[in-house]
Design an enzyme around this catalytic site. Structure first.
Site, PDB file in Angstrom:
ATOM      1  N   THR A  46       0.830  -1.212   0.000  1.00 32.79           N
ATOM      2  CA  THR A  46       0.000   0.000   0.000  1.00 32.79           C
ATOM      3  C   THR A  46       0.862   1.259   0.000  1.00 32.79           C
ATOM      4  OG1 THR A  46      -1.684  -1.186   1.259  1.00 32.79           O
ATOM      5  CG2 THR A  46      -1.845   1.215   1.214  1.00 32.79           C
ATOM      6  N   THR A  47       1.928   1.251   0.801  1.00 35.89           N
ATOM      7  CA  THR A  47       2.804   2.417   0.923  1.00 35.89           C
ATOM      8  C   THR A  47       3.481   2.753  -0.394  1.00 35.89           C
ATOM      9  OG1 THR A  47       3.141   1.880   3.252  1.00 35.89           O
ATOM     10  CG2 THR A  47       4.739   3.363   2.251  1.00 35.89           C
ATOM     11  N   TYR A 110     -13.080  -3.623  -0.182  1.00 36.75           N
ATOM     12  CA  TYR A 110     -14.244  -3.002  -0.818  1.00 36.75           C
ATOM     13  C   TYR A 110     -15.453  -3.917  -0.925  1.00 36.75           C
ATOM     14  CZ  TYR A 110     -17.165  -0.145  -3.821  1.00 36.75           C
ATOM     15  OH  TYR A 110     -18.219   0.577  -4.316  1.00 36.75           O
ATOM     16  N   TYR A 136      -2.509 -10.216   5.310  1.00 36.27           N
ATOM     17  CA  TYR A 136      -2.485  -8.818   5.754  1.00 36.27           C
ATOM     18  C   TYR A 136      -3.902  -8.396   6.110  1.00 36.27           C
ATOM     19  CZ  TYR A 136      -1.473  -3.734   5.449  1.00 36.27           C
ATOM     20  OH  TYR A 136      -1.326  -2.398   5.694  1.00 36.27           O
ATOM     21  N   ARG A 141      -8.557  -0.002   5.804  1.00 37.94           N
ATOM     22  CA  ARG A 141      -8.485   0.124   4.351  1.00 37.94           C
ATOM     23  C   ARG A 141      -9.413  -0.843   3.622  1.00 37.94           C
ATOM     24  NH1 ARG A 141      -4.513   3.244   2.086  1.00 37.94           N
ATOM     25  NH2 ARG A 141      -2.843   3.979   3.449  1.00 37.94           N
ATOM     26  N   LYS A 165       0.338 -10.107   8.840  1.00 32.74           N
ATOM     27  CA  LYS A 165       0.602  -8.718   9.193  1.00 32.74           C
ATOM     28  C   LYS A 165      -0.703  -8.187   9.768  1.00 32.74           C
ATOM     29  CE  LYS A 165       1.768  -4.184   7.206  1.00 32.74           C
ATOM     30  NZ  LYS A 165       2.015  -3.426   5.956  1.00 32.74           N
ATOM     31  N   ILE A 207       6.100  -4.916   9.894  1.00 30.83           N
ATOM     32  CA  ILE A 207       6.313  -4.378   8.549  1.00 30.83           C
ATOM     33  C   ILE A 207       5.950  -2.908   8.657  1.00 30.83           C
ATOM     34  CG2 ILE A 207       5.591  -4.406   6.140  1.00 30.83           C
ATOM     35  CD1 ILE A 207       5.195  -7.428   6.426  1.00 30.83           C
TER      36      ILE A 207
END
Length: 292
Positions: A46-47, A110, A136, A141, A165, A207
């Site tokens: 994502t980052t 989503y 994750y 999000r 994560k 992370i």
């Protein structure tokens, strides 16, 4: 899976002013992190603003990271989404994961599947993957939380699902995972602020986002935590806390890119719909770096 204990960092994607990929900046970022003692690198998470990268850009970034890293530290590839069949097809494509040691795969976002849907999704990913998988969970999000029972069921049922994560922002949830996880299953913090508390409770590391900006102090803090030197680790943690607040004040990765620009590693450019950190925040981040 000792390779993924300690501090991993979710690398940003540096951009030039025209928003093309700044490969020189990416090289500087990789070298800075390796030189300062990070344990492993995570690409295209994502980052990295992966949702605004083209498939060709992702290929170029993967090749560059694999080449520059040159097996000096383990590499994890971000590969997830909310279209299960597309992820499976990608995993079965020749060469997609070459040079990487594991994949980090986010829970579907989503469309908000049920817990059975999340299980079935990861089952399909597990059966398609030639690499170990780190799940994750990031409800802020994705719009849905992977419940502890679902994570543990997957951990038990699929040998190549080696860890999670965990970024639900709940120590209670983390503790329940740590209490009942199978032997060897990694519980990795996805929240910089909770990374050391999770390690204190038996977690395996982080992370991180902030870890790529203040690499040595953060990595050393995590190392001390994993070795049980908690007084020393928490002294460092309390010094780092203001930086964590700052880099997330206007969202990720705008804040960490502002910090990296102060450090001379890359510019602060991001792609829409994200925007650069405000000048006020940029100055606050600079002031922190000068006094820390």
């Amino acid at each position: 899976m000792q390779s993924f204990r300690g501090t991993g960092v979710a690398l940003v994607t540096p951009f030039n002013e025209d928003l093309s990929i700044d490969f020189d900046g990416l090289t500087r970022l990789i070298e800075y992190n390796i030189d300062q003692g990070v344990d492993y690198l995570v690409a295209l998470g994502t980052t990295a603003e992966s949702v605004t990268l083209s498939e060709e850009e992702k290929k170029q970034i993967k090749r560059h990271i694999v080449s520059i890293t040159n097996k000096r530290v383990p590499l994890v590839l971000g590969l997830g989404g909310n279209h299960t069949a597309a992820i499976v097809a990608t995993l079965k494509t020749a060469g997609v994961v070459d040079g990487f040691d594991a994949i980090l795969s986010v829970s579907p976002y989503y469309n908000r599947p049920t817990q059975d849907g999340i299980y079935a999704h990861y089952k399909a990913v597990s059966e398609a993957s030639s690499l170990p998988i780190i799940m994750y969970n990031v409800p802020l999000r994705t719009g849905s939380n992977m419940e502890v029972s679902t994570s543990l069921r997957l951990a038990t049922d699929f040998e190549n699902i080696i860890g999670i994560k965990e970024a639900a922002g709940s120590m209670t949830q983390a503790l329940r995972l740590l209490k009942d996880r199978p032997e060897g299953f990694l519980v990795i913090s996805g929240d910089d602020m909770l990374a050391l508390p999770m390690v204190s409770a038996g977690g395996d590391g982080v992370i991180s986002v902030i870890g790529q900006g203040i690499v040595q102090p953060f990595s050393e803090m995590m190392r001390n935590g994993l070795e049980g030197a908690f007084a020393k680790a928490y002294t460092a943690h309390y010094k780092i806390m203001p930086a964590i607040d700052l880099i997330f004040e206007e969202g990720n990765p705008a804040g960490i890119k502002s910090m990296l620009s102060h450090l001379g590693i890359c510019e602060a450019h991001v792609r829409l719909p994200l925007v650069k950190a405000s000048e006020a925040l940029h100055q606050k981040i600079g002031a922190y770096l000068k006094t820390s």
